[in-house]
Every structure is written in C-alpha cells, then in structure tokens.
Motif scaffolding. Sequence first.
Motif, PDB file in Angstrom:
ATOM      1  N   ALA A  85      43.717  60.033  37.973  1.00 38.24           N
ATOM      2  CA  ALA A  85      44.540  59.735  38.931  1.00 38.24           C
ATOM      3  C   ALA A  85      43.799  59.345  40.218  1.00 38.24           C
ATOM      4  O   ALA A  85      43.989  58.423  41.136  1.00 38.24           O
ATOM      5  CB  ALA A  85      45.362  60.819  39.522  1.00 38.24           C
ATOM      6  N   GLY A  86      42.429  59.996  40.463  1.00 39.82           N
ATOM      7  CA  GLY A  86      41.802  59.553  41.657  1.00 39.82           C
ATOM      8  C   GLY A  86      41.262  58.056  41.266  1.00 39.82           C
ATOM      9  O   GLY A  86      41.422  57.273  42.322  1.00 39.82           O
ATOM     10  N   GLY A  87      40.978  57.527  40.279  1.00 39.66           N
ATOM     11  CA  GLY A  87      40.600  56.207  39.819  1.00 39.66           C
ATOM     12  C   GLY A  87      41.885  55.346  40.197  1.00 39.66           C
ATOM     13  O   GLY A  87      41.664  54.413  40.384  1.00 39.66           O
ATOM     14  N   GLU A  88      43.047  55.804  39.813  1.00 46.46           N
ATOM     15  CA  GLU A  88      44.161  55.085  40.153  1.00 46.46           C
ATOM     16  C   GLU A  88      44.347  54.995  41.681  1.00 46.46           C
ATOM     17  O   GLU A  88      44.702  53.835  42.046  1.00 46.46           O
ATOM     18  CB  GLU A  88      45.467  55.803  39.294  1.00 46.46           C
ATOM     19  N   VAL A  89      44.135  55.947  42.457  1.00 47.37           N
ATOM     20  CA  VAL A  89      44.320  55.916  43.882  1.00 47.37           C
ATOM     21  C   VAL A  89      43.468  54.778  44.357  1.00 47.37           C
ATOM     22  O   VAL A  89      43.850  53.688  45.187  1.00 47.37           O
ATOM     23  CB  VAL A  89      44.029  57.178  44.445  1.00 47.37           C
ATOM     24  N   ARG A  90      42.480  54.648  44.060  1.00 46.43           N
ATOM     25  CA  ARG A  90      41.253  53.547  44.449  1.00 46.43           C
ATOM     26  C   ARG A  90      41.785  52.078  43.877  1.00 46.43           C
ATOM     27  O   ARG A  90      41.574  51.291  44.646  1.00 46.43           O
ATOM     28  CB  ARG A  90      40.025  53.959  44.009  1.00 46.43           C
ATOM     29  N   LEU A  91      42.015  52.188  42.599  1.00 47.80           N
ATOM     30  CA  LEU A  91      42.720  50.945  42.007  1.00 47.80           C
ATOM     31  C   LEU A  91      43.929  50.354  42.633  1.00 47.80           C
ATOM     32  O   LEU A  91      44.303  49.330  43.112  1.00 47.80           O
ATOM     33  CB  LEU A  91      42.966  50.977  40.542  1.00 47.80           C
ATOM     34  N   SER A  92      44.805  51.269  43.112  1.00 47.28           N
ATOM     35  CA  SER A  92      46.084  50.846  43.591  1.00 47.28           C
ATOM     36  C   SER A  92      45.735  50.435  45.126  1.00 47.28           C
ATOM     37  O   SER A  92      46.661  49.550  45.617  1.00 47.28           O
ATOM     38  CB  SER A  92      47.267  52.111  43.703  1.00 47.28           C
ATOM     39  N   THR A  93      44.836  51.038  45.784  1.00 42.81           N
ATOM     40  CA  THR A  93      44.717  50.579  47.253  1.00 42.81           C
ATOM     41  C   THR A  93      43.965  49.334  47.035  1.00 42.81           C
ATOM     42  O   THR A  93      44.350  48.347  47.891  1.00 42.81           O
ATOM     43  CB  THR A  93      43.866  51.447  47.797  1.00 42.81           C
ATOM     44  N   VAL A  94      43.001  48.938  46.324  1.00 48.03           N
ATOM     45  CA  VAL A  94      42.709  47.616  46.033  1.00 48.03           C
ATOM     46  C   VAL A  94      43.566  46.759  45.687  1.00 48.03           C
ATOM     47  O   VAL A  94      43.516  45.446  46.161  1.00 48.03           O
ATOM     48  CB  VAL A  94      41.263  47.586  44.744  1.00 48.03           C
ATOM     49  N   ASN A  95      44.410  46.995  44.811  1.00 44.66           N
ATOM     50  CA  ASN A  95      45.498  45.857  44.267  1.00 44.66           C
ATOM     51  C   ASN A  95      46.396  45.808  45.823  1.00 44.66           C
ATOM     52  O   ASN A  95      46.881  44.570  45.666  1.00 44.66           O
ATOM     53  CB  ASN A  95      46.424  46.808  43.400  1.00 44.66           C
TER      54      ASN A  95
END
Length: 426
Positions: free
Chosen positions: A390-400
């Motif tokens: 989920a930490g990886g998704e936080v970073r990916l979603s913010t970049v998105n």
Amino acid sequence: MGIFTRICNAAKASGSSTPSELVPTATVLIVGAGSTGLALAQGLRKAGIPCVVVEKQSGLDSHSRDWNMGLHWGASALRSLMTEDMWARIQTVQVDPSQPTAPKDALNFMNGQSGETMAVIPVQNFYRLRRRKLRGLLSEGLDIRYGKNLRAIKYSSDGKRVKATFQDGSTMSARLIVGTDGARSTLRQLVLGPKSGAIRRLPFSATFVQARFKPDQARYLRKFHPLYIAGINPAGFFSFFGMHDAPDPDHPEQWTFFFYISWPSSLEEQDETASWSNAERLKQVKEFAKSFTDPFRSAFEWLEDDHPVWYMGLTDFDPGADGHRWDSHGGRVTVAGDAAHAMTYQRGQGLNHSVTDAAKLTEAVKMFVSEKKSQQAAIAAYEEEMITRAGGEVRLSTVNTEMLHNWAKVLQSPVLTSGMKPPSDS
C-alpha cells in the motif's frame, strides 16, 4: 451477544454507572467503524475471535455526507471476510442495484474539452459501492460502541495487553488495538506523534457534488455511461462523473449523481480560501466546468446557485516514508486502511487496499490466537507486506494525480499506462 455486551450488562447489573468504571476486554479492539474496520471485524467474527469496534460518531448515519467507492481487484479479499449470505447481498449496496456487475467492464477516460475518447481502461468485476450502504451491511452482528473518541493508549508492563482511554473517561483493554479511523487517524498520531503522524497536504484541491436533476436532464447525463466516466481537461482539470444512487431505474428524477472537478492548488491558495462560503466554492467550480464538454459542463451548469457542495484539499500518508514506522509494542498496536496509507483517489485504489489489509490482518490475528506464530511476529509480517504493497500505491497514486493535472504528462500517468491494477501487477 458479543463479549463487550456481556460485560456491559454485567456492569449495569452490579450497579456500575460511571464511564470510568466500565473496563471491557476483548481480543481485538478496532478503533473506527469505517469500511476497513467493519470488514476486519466481520473477518474476526467469522473466525470466532472476540472483537469490539469503537466509533467516535454517534452512529453510522450521523454524517449527512455519503460517497461511493470502486471495488475491483480487492473483491476477493472482501468476500473472504464476509459470510456467503452477506456477500450474496453485495449487489444491494451498489449505486444502481439493477445493474449487475459485469465480469469484464471498462472505465472510459475522455478529453474533457473535446469529448474524444483518450483511453478505455479494462477492469474485471468493477463494483461501485455506496459507502453508507456498505457500512450498514458490514455492521450486521457486530459489537459497535458509538460516541467513543480515543484519547490515549497505555501498554501493560507484562507485554500482553494494551488499554485505550476515551474522551468520556471510559477504558477498554485488548490484546491488540487496530486503528482504522481514517486518513486523519487519532491512533496513528498517538503511536507516531502529532508531527510524524500527520497527514501530508498536497497542492491539489477538489469540489464534490451530489445532485438530482429533472427527468430529461438525468436521462441525458446518464447516456454517456450508465455508471461512471472520467474526463481529463487540457486546462489542467480532472473530473469524474457517475451514478451515486439509482433506487428505481424507471424514475430518473430519483437518481442522484456524484461528480467532482479537481485542479492544481498551492497550499498557500488553499489557506487563503479556507474561509470561502458554499456559494463561493460552487461559483468557482461552475466556472471551471465551462471549459468542459458534457456531461460535466451541463451537470454543473444545471445546479442551482445555492446547491450544497463539499471541498477538500488532497492529502496522502505514506507508511514507507522516513519517520513513519511506528513501534507495534510487541504486536499490540497497528493500523489499517486510510489510517495506514491515505492515498489520492484518481486511480481508484483506496478501498481495494483497505479490504486487503483487513483480510491479511485477520489472518495474522488467527496465527497468533492459534499460537502458530507469536503476536509480535504475526503483526510484523502483516505490517511488512502492507507497507510495501500500500505504501507503493500511495506514491504511485500521488504521481498519477500530478500527471493527470499536467497535460504534457497525462499519457504517461499510471492510470492510463497500467490501468487500475495493484502496483505488483503494474
């Protein structure tokens, strides 16, 4: 009858009446009756593990605001936590119960100015669930205590229990306390401190609307897609338009639509406009909508000038960031859902990660209750997997989010290049 109810009844029978004298005990204490906490409680209930849910609000419906959420790759996790009878009723909490969930579906992204299709993102078993109805379903059979606002936690010296103290002076002890109390989690701030545990503000804002329309208007708006459509505007805006509540497919005047526009907004601008009235927020977003094509443009244009809206600055919390690693005190405290990993929503991942947390944490509790693992080892394994995923998704979603509001980078955004798959599959 749950363990908490039995203890409460015993306390009442003995004449105890003051909040501080009521000290219930459970295996797991869940702080927060959102979708994550209730899903976790259902999983524990299914496994026969005593748990209590506490919620600071006065009831599940104490807030007038409601929204809907996308469930797709996380559906199997949610199903594993529910009884078959409960899962059989998942269709009843959809935004339109008359629309069966298709095994294969797609979310269309269009150029918000021209109407041209930019991408068709395939997605399997895409459920669109109303949060209030989902919580109502997930609350069935649970021991939930309302009006319990967490104030402090204290660990026993023997390393076996942890005690929560609430604003009303009452206390409750458990082997494990789980914070599922949302993006601005009190429990997270207690275990990390107010600075490290604070949500991170991002330079983006959004204004949301729920509205009904005249029958001919509602039919027109829905013809673009019966459930959901997204618009990316070259001017730097992003919009989502969809159904929120369709109680009767034959009565369009009863349909409630849910839509928003998000845009880049510096923290200084957010602070300067913090005192804006509803009328000012609505006027602003109506002006933004003029640069859109339909359905976005007309949906905002047809709103009355006093129509209620809600505004928020976007935020995130990355559990993998420096300074964000909490001490579980031997596996006696942890967090899940938005309390662990608040993320932006343009990639539609939040609920999927949250219910996955609940499923994996249920398995961790089962491991230490059955003594197949120590409590510390079981919770550490849960946290390691959750923080990575989920930490990886936080970073990916913010970049998105950043890319979707930058026309020069839109086509490289994660949602357009990888769809709505979890990070491990992207």
